[in-house]
Design a protein around this motif. Structure first.
Motif, short mmCIF file in Angstrom:
data_model
loop_
_atom_site.label_atom_id
_atom_site.label_comp_id
_atom_site.label_asym_id
_atom_site.label_seq_id
_atom_site.Cartn_x
_atom_site.Cartn_y
_atom_site.Cartn_z
N LEU A 14 -5.24 -2.17 -11.46
CA LEU A 14 -4.79 -2.19 -12.85
C LEU A 14 -4.68 -3.64 -13.32
N PRO A 15 -5.25 -3.95 -14.49
CA PRO A 15 -5.11 -5.32 -14.99
C PRO A 15 -3.63 -5.65 -15.25
N ARG A 16 -3.26 -6.90 -15.06
CA ARG A 16 -1.88 -7.35 -15.20
C ARG A 16 -1.27 -6.97 -16.55
N LYS A 17 -2.06 -7.03 -17.62
CA LYS A 17 -1.56 -6.71 -18.96
C LYS A 17 -1.16 -5.24 -19.10
N LYS A 18 -1.71 -4.38 -18.23
CA LYS A 18 -1.42 -2.95 -18.34
C LYS A 18 -0.29 -2.51 -17.39
N TYR A 19 0.32 -3.46 -16.67
CA TYR A 19 1.44 -3.11 -15.80
C TYR A 19 2.58 -2.58 -16.66
N PRO A 20 3.30 -1.58 -16.20
CA PRO A 20 4.46 -1.12 -16.96
C PRO A 20 5.55 -2.19 -16.94
#
Length: 173
Positions: A12-18
């Motif tokens: 998962l790309p870092r920007k999409k981390y919860p």
């Protein structure tokens, strides 16, 4: 098959981390009491947690040093001399970028309230221990902490566990 593995293998790309939310605990106390499922269970467990603040190197070292100085006297006084419990410990805790200290007692001979009161008394009294500490004793603790931080890992498992906990807690740099 090759195109599937390339698409799913990147993570998962870092920007999409919860988002990881950690609340600052208000400067007061909060007690959570849970009854045992077995009412005949004689054990009580108490954990006191003190939130220090946002993770930074200076505070992390200070908390590590404080726990280094407190661990043995805490165990000696509450576990050995007072015979309060079969598990007595203190340690640092990092939760999503927040530094904290926790103190634990698990006992079958005292109530949770007695264990909490004894921990709080130890912490209050330890202030004077620090004030009265000789510089040579302080340096002994400082050197012991430095040696601990510089210790090599004894096994690949120990090293792996260390780095995974750093990653999990968001401290790996």
């Amino acid at each position: 098959m090759t195109s599937l593995s390339k698409k799913s293998g990147g993570g998962l790309p870092r920007k999409k981390y919860p988002p990881q939310l950690v609340l600052r605990i208000p400067p007061s106390s909060y007690t959570l009491k849970c009854l045992a499922k077995d009412p005949t269970d004689p054990n009580s467990a108490v954990e006191l947690y003190f939130q220090v603040g946002k993770d930074n190197t200076r505070d992390r070292v200070m908390v590590d040093l404080l726990m280094e100085m407190m661990y043995e006297p805490l165990y000696d006084q509450i576990r050995t001399k007072d015979q309060f419990g079969y598990h007595v410990a203190c340690d640092c805790r990092w939760t999503n970028g927040v530094i904290g200290m926790h103190f634990q007692v698990v006992t079958s001979s005292k109530s949770a309230q007695e264990a909490e009161d004894r921990l709080e008394k130890f912490i209050r009294d330890f202030r004077q221990t620090i004030v009265d500490m000789k510089s040579s004793d302080f340096m002994h603790h400082l050197v012991a902490l430095a040696k601990q931080k510089l210790d090599m890992f004894n096994s690949l498992r120990e090293e792996t566990n260390h780095y995974w906990s750093e990653i999990r807690d968001g401290r790996y740099r």
